[in-house]
Design an enzyme around this catalytic site. Structure first.
Site, mmCIF file in Angstrom:
data_model
loop_
_atom_site.group_PDB
_atom_site.id
_atom_site.type_symbol
_atom_site.label_atom_id
_atom_site.label_comp_id
_atom_site.label_asym_id
_atom_site.label_seq_id
_atom_site.Cartn_x
_atom_site.Cartn_y
_atom_site.Cartn_z
ATOM 1 N N ASP A 93 -46.164 5.990 34.163
ATOM 2 C CA ASP A 93 -46.946 5.248 35.141
ATOM 3 C C ASP A 93 -47.847 4.268 34.400
ATOM 4 O OD1 ASP A 93 -49.036 6.729 34.144
ATOM 5 O OD2 ASP A 93 -49.207 8.039 35.879
ATOM 6 N N ASP A 267 -42.324 12.502 41.924
ATOM 7 C CA ASP A 267 -43.002 13.214 40.835
ATOM 8 C C ASP A 267 -44.234 13.872 41.410
ATOM 9 O OD1 ASP A 267 -45.785 11.996 39.561
ATOM 10 O OD2 ASP A 267 -44.693 10.534 40.774
#
EC number: 2.4.2.29
Length: 376
Positions: A93, A267
């Site tokens: 990320d 996720d």
């Protein structure tokens, strides 16, 4: 070996999609659940175990890895895959969510965000370009744009400002990323709980012709029906031939209902975090192993599972370990939870392939509703 990053939509069943993301380091079967390896470790797990459970890809966190051990050091050591001994795909990320939620004394403007480390108070600056640079040094396979994630509820004016900023940052990230064969950069749809802002964000990102698209800014305090409503509005705008990733989600119920709407990738820290606190996810719903009813129950959590933690250890022992705050308790329950999540994803994929996702959906919901087995 696949030289390029590709996504193949293989089958659908209702709104659910069966696909395959291919890249040089491996193939990701979708719908996919990505275990979260925040600082280069899926907490309380060996990565060999994570792979054996069925994970094709794990997630790393740019914010945490930037603070320690640092991207330059990771690069000198051969990249994140080499450092952590995981030769398969990794998604990182951008660090944006953690900057907004963990760090202190933030200063945010068009250039990026300046913040103090939650570790040692040191000052850092994260721009869209720096985020992509860090992810490049980590050598991740899928990299996320820097965005501004607003916690809900929030005022519309603030949501709109953050959404527009995130769109401009997406374009800068796209330029910084350039062309990297075999890798991908995903944009992130923002817009809070405002339908028109979600549509504007998705349309703006679509114009950038990215390799994939994430839906962000959900599971940040809003009810589930609001999250699902935003998916219903957003997903029809996104191109069908690109993968769709719902960030930070979530519970098995969230995942099942989001798959039904066309999400391909997920996720969440929930399976490992919950495991460390004595909570197990099972085919019959949630089980709090700390409860007294399990103290003398020699039955396993799930005798049908292929996972040793689920099949071979008694509830009584797991209860004892968690009540004693023994590390092994969190390890075994994390192992069990990740196994259940991957078993759920495999069941979803098989049902889509066989054209019976609606039946699988109904059967799974019905089993959860039954609740845990009766006490001894």
């Amino acid at each position: 070996m696949h030289e390029k990053f590709t996504f193949t939509l293989k089958s659908t069943s209702g709104g659910a999609r069966l696909g395959e993301v291919a890249m040089p380091r491996g193939v990701i079967r979708t719908p996919a659940f990505m275990p979260v390896g925040t600082v280069g470790t899926v907490k309380a797990m060996y990565l060999d175990q994570v792979r054996e459970l069925g994970a094709d890809i794990i997630l790393g966190n740019t914010y945490h890895l930037m603070l320690r051990p640092g991207p330059e050091r990771v690069a000198r050591l051969g990249g994140l895959h080499e450092l952590i001994r995981w030769p398969h795909p990794i998604l990182t990320d951008s660090g944006g969510f953690q900057v907004m939620s963990l760090s202190g004394l933030r200063k945010l403007d068009e250039k990026g965000v300046t913040f103090k480390s939650h570790v040692d108070g040191s000052l850092h600056h994260m721009s869209p370009e720096r985020s992509i640079e860090i992810q490049g040094m980590l050598d991740s396979d899928i990299q996320m744009q820097l965005d501004e994630c607003i916690a809900l509820p929030a005022e519309r004016k603030e949501i709109e400002r953050a959404m527009e900023m995130s769109l401009r940052w997406a374009e800068r990230c796209r330029v910084a990323f350039g062309e990297q064969p075999g890798k991908a950069m995903f944009g992130i749809v923002q817009g809070g709980d405002q339908p028109d802002l979600r549509i504007r964000s998705a349309e703006g990102l679509k114009e950038l012709d990215l390799k994939g698209y994430a839906v962000g800014g959900l599971a940040v305090g809003e009810p589930q029906d609001v999250m699902l409503g935003m998916l219903d509005i957003t997903l029809p705008v996104l191109p069908t031939e690109k993968p769709r990733y719902l960030m930070g989600v979530g519970t098995p119920d969230d995942i099942l209902k989001s798959v039904a709407r066309g999400i391909d990738m997920f996720d969440c820290v929930m399976p490992t975090r919950s495991g460390r606190h004595g909570l197990a996810f099972t085919r019959r719903g949630r089980v709090n192993i700390r409860n007294a009813r399990h103290a003398e129950d020699m039955r396993p959590l799930d005798e049908q599972s292929n996972c040793p933690a689920s099949r071979d250890y008694s509830r009584a022992y797991l209860h004892h370990l968690t009540r004693s705050n023994e590390a092994l308790g969190g390890m075994l329950l994390s192992w069990h939870n990740l196994a259940y999540y991957q078993e759920l994803m495999q069941g979803i994929r098989t049902s889509i392939e066989e054209g019976r996702f609606a039946d699988f959906y109904a059967e799974t919901i019905e089993m959860w509703a039954r609740g845990d087995i009766d006490p001894v």
